[in-house]
Scaffold this active site. Structure first.
Site, PDB file in Angstrom:
ATOM      1  N   ASP A  90     -12.305 -65.463  -3.931  1.00 37.68           N
ATOM      2  CA  ASP A  90     -10.967 -65.672  -3.379  1.00 37.68           C
ATOM      3  C   ASP A  90     -10.627 -67.173  -3.468  1.00 37.68           C
ATOM      4  OD1 ASP A  90      -8.654 -64.901  -2.048  1.00 37.68           O
ATOM      5  OD2 ASP A  90      -9.546 -65.097  -0.050  1.00 37.68           O
ATOM      6  N   GLY A 109      -3.699 -66.735   7.849  1.00 42.06           N
ATOM      7  CA  GLY A 109      -3.988 -66.996   9.259  1.00 42.06           C
ATOM      8  C   GLY A 109      -3.226 -66.091  10.223  1.00 42.06           C
TER       9      GLY A 109
HETATM   10  O1  G3H Z   1      -7.417 -67.283   1.988  1.00 40.93           O
HETATM   11  C1  G3H Z   1      -8.204 -67.631   2.861  1.00 40.93           C
HETATM   12  C2  G3H Z   1      -9.170 -66.660   3.422  1.00 40.93           C
HETATM   13  O2  G3H Z   1      -8.697 -66.158   4.645  1.00 40.93           O
HETATM   14  C3  G3H Z   1     -10.552 -67.257   3.513  1.00 40.93           C
HETATM   15  O3  G3H Z   1     -10.708 -68.110   4.569  1.00 40.93           O
HETATM   16  O4  G3H Z   1     -11.787 -70.133   3.581  1.00 40.93           O
HETATM   17  O5  G3H Z   1     -11.904 -69.671   6.042  1.00 40.93           O
HETATM   18  O6  G3H Z   1     -13.207 -68.293   4.424  1.00 40.93           O
HETATM   19  P1  G3H Z   1     -11.976 -69.125   4.651  1.00 40.93           P
HETATM   20  P1  13P Z   2      -4.718 -63.225   6.020  1.00 40.39           P
HETATM   21  O1  13P Z   2      -5.015 -64.549   6.656  1.00 40.39           O
HETATM   22  O2  13P Z   2      -3.325 -62.781   6.283  1.00 40.39           O
HETATM   23  O3  13P Z   2      -5.695 -62.156   6.390  1.00 40.39           O
HETATM   24  O4  13P Z   2      -4.808 -63.425   4.415  1.00 40.39           O
HETATM   25  C1  13P Z   2      -6.041 -63.422   3.767  1.00 40.39           C
HETATM   26  C2  13P Z   2      -5.937 -63.838   2.335  1.00 40.39           C
HETATM   27  O5  13P Z   2      -4.892 -63.924   1.734  1.00 40.39           O
HETATM   28  C3  13P Z   2      -7.205 -64.151   1.656  1.00 40.39           C
HETATM   29  O6  13P Z   2      -6.995 -64.642   0.370  1.00 40.39           O
HETATM   30 ZN    ZN Z   3      -5.284 -65.882   0.115  1.00 44.01          ZN
END
Ligand code: G3H
Ligand code: 13P
Ligand code: ZN
Length: 326
Positions: free
Chosen positions: A94, A191
């Site tokens: 991701d 978020g």
């Molecule tokens: O897009 C962001 C996701 O919610 C991942 O969050 O970088 O805190 O693991 P993180």
């Molecule tokens: P949310 O913060 O809405 O769950 O989105 C997650 C996301 O897009 C991860 O790439």
């Molecule tokens: Zn995202």
């Protein structure tokens, strides 16, 4: 030491997205950070017969480690099969920041990657995305890129305002890069605080319609799509947590997109809220408890049951594959 994703039983997203767009549902892309969240996700999806993309941010990869993460992906496949389900499972990076991150995860055993060049200029975004496509496709790993910027925080990068995707850029972007799917910005954000109190939680669905018209049948991705359920906000507060002005995307705003060109919808925050609410409940109601299995299992079950409802209300992916039982 790394793995080839096919050795782990994982799938890339190509066939998943083709089937999703043909049959009118979206594939759930759920983030995970540990074994309990991985189990919550795969058990929910296997019980519902829904394909699944297990997503891992660079922060999550650092937390779990390169040795553990691909084996949790393999374990997810094995759990689904042991439950009697044939759902495909992808292990996806991701918000990959650059080619180096992509090379690292492909070596680890990931089957799908995102290159997030959305903060670059249009030309630079095309350049980095194309480089990643050329590299990843040699390993039959599928690539998602992003056009437009979501407000909120993505790993270390934060943007105060949305820059909505400009529909007149999408055909050129997709043709010149060769990406397999495209994330667009239509008013979602990462978020738990997606809208300000009093704001109407609406997406720019006209942009989505125009993108779909220009890219018929092409897999579109929506990030930042957590619903931020009131139930978990209340539960967190009831058991000692603090969270203010938490507003997400209503299921009704996403459901229409899932029926048309949206092939993948990203959800992380909802899982975090459900998992933490469950754990807080145990800590608050049984302060003597210190066996991790006793509180982690409650967090896991809360997350699993919420994702099962979401598969019906948002993704529409129930029954796309054979259902399993635990
Ligand atoms: O897009 C962001 C996701 O919610 C991942 O969050 O970088 O805190 O693991 P993180
Ligand atoms: P949310 O913060 O809405 O769950 O989105 C997650 C996301 O897009 C991860 O790439
Ligand atoms: Zn995202």
């Amino acid at each position: 030491m790394g793995y080839k994703y096919k050795e782990l039983g994982l799938s890339n997203t190509r066939e998943m997205f083709k089937k999703a767009n043909t049959e009118g549902y979206a594939v759930p892309a759920f983030n995970f950070n540990n074994m309990e969240q991985m189990l919550a996700i795969v058990e929910a999806c296997a019980e519902m017969g829904s394909p699944v993309i297990l997503q891992c941010s660079t922060g999550a990869l650092k937390y779990m480690g390169k040795e553990v993460t691909p084996l949790l992906g393999k374990a997810a496949v094995d759990v689904a099969r042991a439950m009697g389900s044939d759902i495909p499972v992808a292990l996806h990076l991701d918000h990959g920041p650059d080619l180096a991150a992509v090379k690292t995860v492909i070596e680890c055993g990931f089957s799908s990657v995102m290159i997030d060049g959305s903060h670059h200029s249009f030309e630079e975004n095309i350049k980095v995305s194309k480089e990643v496509v050329e590299y990843a496709h040699a390993f039959d790993v599928t690539v998602e890129a992003e056009l437009g910027v979501l407000a909120g925080i993505e790993d270390d990068i934060s943007a105060e305002h949305h820059q909505f995707t400009q529909p007149d850029e999408v055909e050129e972007f997709v043709t010149r890069t060769g990406v397999d799917s495209l994330a667009i910005a239509i008013g979602t954000s990462h978020g738990a605080h997606k809208f300000k109190p009093g704001e109407d939680p609406k997406l720019k669905l006209d942009i989505l319609v125009e993108v779909e018209r220009r890219l018929p049948g092409f897999p579109i991705v929506l990030h930042g799509s957590s619903e931020v359920p009131g139930k978990y906000i209340d539960m967190l507060r009831q058991y000692g947590g603090e969270i203010s002005d938490a507003i997400g995307i209503p299921a009704s705003e996403l459901r229409g997109g899932a029926k048309s060109g949206v092939a993948k919808i990203n959800v992380d925050t909802d899982g975090r809220l459900a998992f933490t609410a469950g754990i807080r409940k145990v800590f608050a109601t049984n302060p003597k408890e210190f066996d991790p299995r006793k509180y982690l299992s409650v967090g896991k079950e809360e997350m699993k049951s919420y994702y099962k409802t979401k598969i019906v209300d948002v993704f529409g992916s129930e029954g796309a594959y054979k259902k399993g039982t635990r």
